[in-house]
Write a protein that holds these residues in place. Sequence first.
Motif, short mmCIF file in Angstrom:
data_model
loop_
_atom_site.label_atom_id
_atom_site.label_comp_id
_atom_site.label_asym_id
_atom_site.label_seq_id
_atom_site.Cartn_x
_atom_site.Cartn_y
_atom_site.Cartn_z
N ILE A 1 -7.92 2.31 -14.36
CA ILE A 1 -8.02 2.59 -12.93
C ILE A 1 -9.22 2.12 -12.40
CG2 ILE A 1 -8.00 4.33 -11.08
CD1 ILE A 1 -6.38 6.32 -12.72
N GLY A 2 -9.17 0.56 -11.90
CA GLY A 2 -10.72 0.11 -11.63
C GLY A 2 -11.32 0.63 -11.00
N ASN A 3 -10.96 1.44 -9.86
CA ASN A 3 -12.18 1.72 -8.73
C ASN A 3 -12.60 3.21 -9.07
OD1 ASN A 3 -9.62 2.95 -8.33
ND2 ASN A 3 -9.84 3.04 -6.11
N PRO B 1 -3.99 -12.44 -7.63
CA PRO B 1 -5.01 -11.96 -6.51
C PRO B 1 -4.59 -10.50 -6.37
CG PRO B 1 -3.96 -14.13 -6.00
CD PRO B 1 -3.23 -13.65 -7.23
N ASN B 2 -5.43 -9.67 -5.92
CA ASN B 2 -5.40 -8.52 -5.51
C ASN B 2 -4.80 -7.47 -6.68
OD1 ASN B 2 -5.82 -9.01 -2.73
ND2 ASN B 2 -3.72 -9.85 -2.87
N SER B 3 -4.96 -7.92 -8.02
CA SER B 3 -4.56 -6.92 -8.99
C SER B 3 -5.71 -5.91 -9.57
CB SER B 3 -4.12 -7.78 -10.10
OG SER B 3 -5.11 -8.70 -10.49
N GLY B 4 -6.97 -6.26 -8.67
CA GLY B 4 -8.20 -5.48 -9.04
C GLY B 4 -8.97 -6.06 -10.22
N LYS B 5 -8.87 -7.41 -10.37
CA LYS B 5 -9.48 -8.18 -11.28
C LYS B 5 -10.98 -8.14 -11.21
CE LYS B 5 -8.72 -12.57 -11.26
NZ LYS B 5 -9.83 -12.88 -11.51
N SER B 6 -11.55 -8.36 -9.99
CA SER B 6 -13.13 -8.23 -9.81
C SER B 6 -13.55 -6.91 -10.20
CB SER B 6 -13.34 -8.51 -8.21
OG SER B 6 -12.31 -9.58 -7.92
N THR B 7 -12.78 -6.02 -9.83
CA THR B 7 -13.42 -4.30 -9.98
C THR B 7 -13.50 -4.39 -11.41
OG1 THR B 7 -11.88 -4.00 -8.08
CG2 THR B 7 -12.75 -2.17 -9.44
N ILE B 8 -12.36 -4.70 -12.28
CA ILE B 8 -12.26 -4.70 -13.72
C ILE B 8 -13.48 -5.45 -14.27
CG2 ILE B 8 -11.38 -5.18 -15.84
CD1 ILE B 8 -9.81 -2.87 -14.63
N SER C 1 -3.06 2.02 -12.27
CA SER C 1 -1.99 2.85 -12.70
C SER C 1 -1.93 4.21 -11.85
CB SER C 1 -2.31 3.08 -14.30
OG SER C 1 -3.75 3.67 -14.32
N ASP C 2 -3.11 4.51 -11.34
CA ASP C 2 -2.78 5.65 -10.19
C ASP C 2 -1.79 5.36 -9.26
OD1 ASP C 2 -4.39 3.68 -9.46
OD2 ASP C 2 -5.80 5.10 -7.88
N MET C 3 -1.92 4.12 -8.71
CA MET C 3 -0.82 3.76 -7.61
C MET C 3 0.62 3.91 -8.26
SD MET C 3 -2.73 3.10 -5.05
CE MET C 3 -2.02 1.95 -3.86
N1 LIG Z 1 -6.14 2.72 -6.19
C1 LIG Z 1 -6.62 1.52 -6.90
N2 LIG Z 1 -7.66 0.85 -6.02
C2 LIG Z 1 -7.90 -0.19 -7.30
C3 LIG Z 1 -7.96 -0.18 -8.43
N3 LIG Z 1 -8.68 -1.16 -8.98
C4 LIG Z 1 -9.03 -1.84 -7.77
N4 LIG Z 1 -8.69 -1.41 -6.63
C5 LIG Z 1 -9.19 -1.62 -5.34
O1 LIG Z 1 -8.47 -2.55 -5.05
C6 LIG Z 1 -8.96 -3.62 -4.18
C7 LIG Z 1 -8.94 -5.14 -4.58
O2 LIG Z 1 -9.40 -5.15 -5.80
P1 LIG Z 1 -10.23 -6.39 -6.23
O3 LIG Z 1 -11.21 -6.31 -7.65
O4 LIG Z 1 -11.27 -7.16 -5.11
O5 LIG Z 1 -9.00 -7.34 -6.58
P2 LIG Z 1 -8.91 -9.08 -6.92
O6 LIG Z 1 -8.46 -9.67 -5.82
O7 LIG Z 1 -7.86 -8.92 -8.09
O8 LIG Z 1 -10.27 -9.32 -7.63
C8 LIG Z 1 -10.28 -3.19 -3.86
O9 LIG Z 1 -10.39 -2.40 -2.61
C9 LIG Z 1 -10.34 -2.23 -5.03
O10 LIG Z 1 -11.30 -1.20 -4.86
C10 LIG Z 1 -7.16 0.75 -9.12
O11 LIG Z 1 -6.99 0.99 -10.23
N5 LIG Z 1 -6.53 1.75 -8.34
#
Ligand SMILES: Nc1nc2c(ncn2[C@@H]2O[C@H](COP(=O)(O)OP(=O)(O)O)[C@@H](O)[C@H]2O)c(=O)[nH]1
Lengths: 83, 698
Positions: free
Chosen positions: B148-150, B15-22, B121-123
């Motif tokens: 970098i998902g976002n 969770p919170n790895s940015g999976k939904s964003t990807i 990877s930015d973080m």
């Molecule tokens: N700085 C940064 N933020 C990201 C990246 N990918 C996703 N996020 C942010 O991380 C948060 C959680 O992402 P989300 O896709 O909802 O996470 P999930 O819980 O794995 O599905 C969101 O606010 C995104 O905008 C990334 O590569 N870099």
Amino acid sequence: MERTLNKLNPKESGRVKKILGEGQLRKKLLDMGIIPGTTVEVVKVAPLGDPIDIKVRGYHLSLRKEEAALIYVYVEEDKLCLS
Amino acid sequence: MMKKKQITIALAGNPNSGKSTIFNNLTGARQHVGNYPGVTVEKKEGKTSFQDYEINVVDLPGTYSLSPYSEDEFVARDFIVQEHPDVIVSIIDSSNLERNLYLVTQLMELDTPLILAMNMSDMAEKKGQDVDYSELSKLLAMLIVPTIGNKNIGTKELLAAVIKTHENKIKASKIHVKYGPEVQEEMCKLEQILKKDKELVNRYPWRWLVIKMLENDSSVLDIIRNCSVGQEATAQNEKSRSHLQAHFGDDPEVIIADRRYGFISGACTQALKETTIEERHDLSDSIDRIVLNRLFGIPIFALVMYAIFKFTFTFSEPVVGYFETFFGWFGETVASIVPAGLFQSFLVDGIIGGVGGVLGFLPLVLFMFFAIAFFEDSGYMARAAFVMDRLMSKFGLHGKSFLPMMISTNGCAIPGIMATRTLESKKDRLITMMVVPFMICGAKLPIFALFIGAFFPASYSTNIMFLMYILSIVIAFCSAWLLKKFVFQGEVSHFVMELPPYRVPTIKGLLLKMGERGWLYVKKAGTIIVLISIIIWAGFTFPQNSGVTKEGMTDSEIATIQLEQSYAGKAGSLIEPLVKPIGMDGRSGIALLAGVAAKEVVVSTFGTIYSLGEVDVEETETLREKLQKDPSWSPLKAMSFLIFCLIYMPCFVAMAVFYEESGSKLKWTLFLMFWTTVMAWSASFIVYQGGMILGLGI
Ligand SMILES: Nc1nc2c(ncn2[C@@H]2O[C@H](COP(=O)(O)OP(=O)(O)O)[C@@H](O)[C@H]2O)c(=O)[nH]1
């Protein structure tokens, strides 16, 4: 000296010695990276006194005190005191 | 043109790895949400084309390990090990490498080709982490793509890596964690037994089974027990476990976890160039110093809750208005096309009226979802659960229970019940689901507005309303406590939860999340409400008025006669003796009965009863006057009525959703119905009879 994690004050840290308890909770703690030898630091206590926020392997994890009570840690400072 | 080749890939990660964003980056708008058969967890799927492939992307719920703890995690695990996707894309938060790679080490135990998306990877870079990707790729024997998902960086490369892995049949199983000779020896013994059951090892990767057995994973042990070599395997596993236990002086699961983390540190030391990760205090820690502060923590929580409500109401109000106007217009238009009569009444009053009543709340629910998604994606929700857990757990709830309760307050219990999915323990989840309907949802609001306006002085009305909110919370907490004490006695729950770093959410991500949950709400509410609207409509319409009407009677008189004759009217007089002790007559009984369909129907039923015909739930002025003039009401009776409405059984739609979400437990659904109604009756009885004794009944 050996203490349970719930007895640590904020900013104190120690190395995990053993984890008591059984079943799901214990496995969950292992999966979250709390295994013997790991360094854990108590960062904060929630405003109402429970749960606590600990830092382990570079990330923050929260635990209730009753769960933290299952984790025995060596506290570095105590070693200094004793020697 | 050649037909495109089809492959299925699964996204797995913490969770919170940015999976939904990807996932959103990969699939764009080409996604849909369904349910996994039998369980209530959403299944997110999308499609994308790349080169000559049509790629079906499945987004799995976030999980920390392949040992499942919550329903979400069960689904993720089952999909990964049973459905054999062509490629698994493992998404990790590179700024939190160690723990994120833990799941990867388990995925490596499967036979499915695997690639690694090193997200955030930015973080990681900001932290001063410098990764030698080719080295790490060699160490893990899989392709690695930094993303970098976002910012949508690395998406194309990720797809290219998927195709390459698929075409070259790069197996993840080339490299495994070395568990040491002792463990390996026991694994061999178990392997030989399991391989006798061809069906079993075709279905599940044997290596994974064996390791999970040694780890004492209860769900895998169940699978083993039911296979043809179950007895032998279970016996051998017990022997192996106690042998390892004796050898290491610790449980095998500890040793196995230790070896995995050891493997990870080994890989990290080799692949990270000069780790300059000094423990710099990052922004997240600074924010937490304020947000989780002993003094400010709770006021900030209250402020955030207030902000969510304020946002929801301010922005949804005009839109709710448009929706109402639309449904009004739609009803009239249909009425003007379809000839007057039963069929018209069926369409307009039955279907459009009923569906409109629920969908009218849609804008409100959507704005609420948006606000909640914001606080979820930013990382605050985990903090809120952290701050509230102490209080909630005293009452048998869980820190995470506040979210469903909040969604239900002024919103709707249906998405509230659905939001309990994040709770891991069955007990926490059921208790939360059972108290969520006590909150004053958006549909109960009009009842309170009507009665408080009618029977209490205007100067007190805000206070009484506030009192009702407090009362609803008190009742919810007390019920939770009673359930914990008497029904779920001794069942444990845990609060082992990550506090993820704060992040700036993306608008696209928030809108997609809102749309996804909103759609689920519409589907759930929509299908059931149509059916129930029809039943309610029929109850009031049949049997048809038979000739008692005389010339010259007004419409309202005809309506009154129809009402008395209808099944609903008869039901009302039947329940009259039941509601008399709490100060109500048969007419209120009908309204309450109808309110079981949807709470706002209580008001419109009074409208019908007081012969006003169509009553707009928002404008209850005239109905209010009628109520005031009716001598059979008194403030005490009104209070008793309100308290009953506050507590009694949830609407049918909520109960249907409860039934599904509780795992189709009829027992619990019936329990909920009776429990709430009995409690409502008792509370009203005490208020009414107590008030009478005190002489407040005038
Ligand atoms: N700085 C940064 N933020 C990201 C990246 N990918 C996703 N996020 C942010 O991380 C948060 C959680 O992402 P989300 O896709 O909802 O996470 P999930 O819980 O794995 O599905 C969101 O606010 C995104 O905008 C990334 O590569 N870099």
